[in-house]
Design a protein around this motif. Structure first.
Motif, short mmCIF file in Angstrom:
data_model
loop_
_atom_site.label_atom_id
_atom_site.label_comp_id
_atom_site.label_asym_id
_atom_site.label_seq_id
_atom_site.Cartn_x
_atom_site.Cartn_y
_atom_site.Cartn_z
N ILE A 237 -6.69 10.47 2.85
CA ILE A 237 -6.02 9.80 1.72
C ILE A 237 -4.89 8.92 2.24
O ILE A 237 -4.70 7.78 1.78
CB ILE A 237 -5.52 10.84 0.70
N ALA A 238 -4.15 9.41 3.23
CA ALA A 238 -3.08 8.61 3.84
C ALA A 238 -3.66 7.39 4.55
O ALA A 238 -3.07 6.30 4.51
CB ALA A 238 -2.27 9.47 4.81
N ALA A 239 -4.81 7.55 5.20
CA ALA A 239 -5.46 6.42 5.88
C ALA A 239 -5.87 5.36 4.87
O ALA A 239 -5.67 4.16 5.09
CB ALA A 239 -6.67 6.91 6.67
N ILE A 240 -6.44 5.80 3.75
CA ILE A 240 -6.86 4.86 2.70
C ILE A 240 -5.64 4.12 2.14
O ILE A 240 -5.66 2.90 1.98
CB ILE A 240 -7.62 5.62 1.59
N ALA A 241 -4.57 4.86 1.88
CA ALA A 241 -3.35 4.26 1.35
C ALA A 241 -2.77 3.25 2.33
O ALA A 241 -2.29 2.18 1.93
CB ALA A 241 -2.32 5.34 1.03
N ALA A 242 -2.82 3.56 3.62
CA ALA A 242 -2.29 2.64 4.64
C ALA A 242 -3.10 1.35 4.66
O ALA A 242 -2.53 0.25 4.75
CB ALA A 242 -2.30 3.31 6.01
N ARG A 243 -4.41 1.46 4.57
CA ARG A 243 -5.27 0.26 4.55
C ARG A 243 -4.99 -0.57 3.31
O ARG A 243 -4.88 -1.79 3.37
CB ARG A 243 -6.75 0.65 4.58
N GLU A 244 -4.91 0.11 2.15
CA GLU A 244 -4.69 -0.60 0.90
C GLU A 244 -3.33 -1.29 0.88
O GLU A 244 -3.21 -2.43 0.43
CB GLU A 244 -4.83 0.35 -0.29
N SER A 245 -2.30 -0.62 1.39
CA SER A 245 -0.96 -1.23 1.39
C SER A 245 -0.88 -2.41 2.35
O SER A 245 -0.05 -3.30 2.16
CB SER A 245 0.11 -0.19 1.72
N ALA A 246 -1.75 -2.44 3.35
CA ALA A 246 -1.79 -3.57 4.27
C ALA A 246 -2.70 -4.68 3.74
O ALA A 246 -2.84 -5.73 4.39
CB ALA A 246 -2.28 -3.11 5.65
N GLY A 247 -3.33 -4.43 2.58
CA GLY A 247 -4.21 -5.44 1.99
C GLY A 247 -5.55 -5.54 2.70
O GLY A 247 -6.22 -6.57 2.60
N GLU A 248 -5.94 -4.51 3.40
CA GLU A 248 -7.19 -4.51 4.15
C GLU A 248 -8.26 -3.73 3.39
O GLU A 248 -7.96 -2.84 2.58
CB GLU A 248 -6.98 -3.89 5.53
N ALA A 249 -9.51 -4.05 3.67
CA ALA A 249 -10.63 -3.36 3.04
C ALA A 249 -10.70 -1.92 3.57
O ALA A 249 -10.43 -1.66 4.74
CB ALA A 249 -11.93 -4.10 3.34
N VAL A 250 -11.07 -1.02 2.66
CA VAL A 250 -11.21 0.39 3.02
C VAL A 250 -12.70 0.69 3.16
O VAL A 250 -13.47 0.44 2.23
CB VAL A 250 -10.59 1.30 1.94
N PRO A 251 -13.12 1.21 4.32
CA PRO A 251 -14.54 1.55 4.48
C PRO A 251 -14.99 2.58 3.43
O PRO A 251 -14.25 3.51 3.11
CB PRO A 251 -14.61 2.15 5.89
#
Length: 185
Positions: free
Chosen positions: A162-176
């Motif tokens: 969940i933290a990995a997903i949040a980090a990707r989303e906050s960076a504006g990157e696509a989440v696998p």
């Protein structure tokens, strides 16, 4: 002194001064590093290795001294294709707190890779914990940690993903999608 009719002893003095290309290195470290380089030229790799280990691990030397010695230890390990010494050099460099921030993260991630290459998952998890504690926004490391934790049956894997997903989303990157599936499974 020149002997006078064989009554005066002859003494020879050799003054040695060490100079480095880098103004950041201390004279003591420069002398030791030069000694180690000379030992390598003579084939005494063990002696050179010991000197590099001493400098990189000793609190009596400054950051630039420790960094230079650690880099030389790492280069020597690479030249000898010695993976154990290469890992040791990285461990010593990280522990020395002399690596620039731009190199610290990659060095820690390389240590994770080395543990995984030997299939030492508990060690890889410990090292990944260190990586994400230093950089909580490292989404890939968080995801890798979550996967390893689940494989090893360690509680908290979902929270890491969940933290990995949040980090990707906050960076504006696509989440696998696999990351999202990991949490929903």
């Amino acid at each position: 002194l020149e002997p006078f009719h064989g009554t005066n002893p002859t003494k020879k003095f050799q003054l040695r001064e060490c100079v480095s290309d880098s103004e950041e290195l201390s004279e003591g470290a420069a002398c030791l590093l030069a000694d180690a380089d000379g030992r390598i030229d003579k084939g005494d790799l063990e002696g050179a290795t010991d000197i590099y280990r001493f400098i990189v691990s000793s609190e009596e030397f400054g950051g630039p001294d420790r960094l230079a010695a650690g880099q030389k230890l790492y280069a020597l390990a690479e030249s000898q294709s010695d993976e154990v010494m290469r890992e040791e050099a990285l461990i010593r460099l990280v522990a020395s707190r002399s690596l620039p921030d731009s190199q610290l993260g990659p060095a820690k991630r390389t240590l994770v890779s080395m543990a995984l290459k030997r299939d030492e998952r508990p060690l890889a998890i410990t090292r990944l914990e260190d990586v994400v504690s230093s950089d909580p926004a490292d989404a890939q490391s968080l995801a890798n940690l979550a996967i390893l934790m689940r494989q090893e049956g360690i509680i908290g894997a979902d929270e890491r993903m969940i933290a990995a997903i949040a980090a990707r989303e906050s960076a504006g990157e696509a989440v696998p999608q696999g990351w999202r599936d990991f949490v929903s499974s």
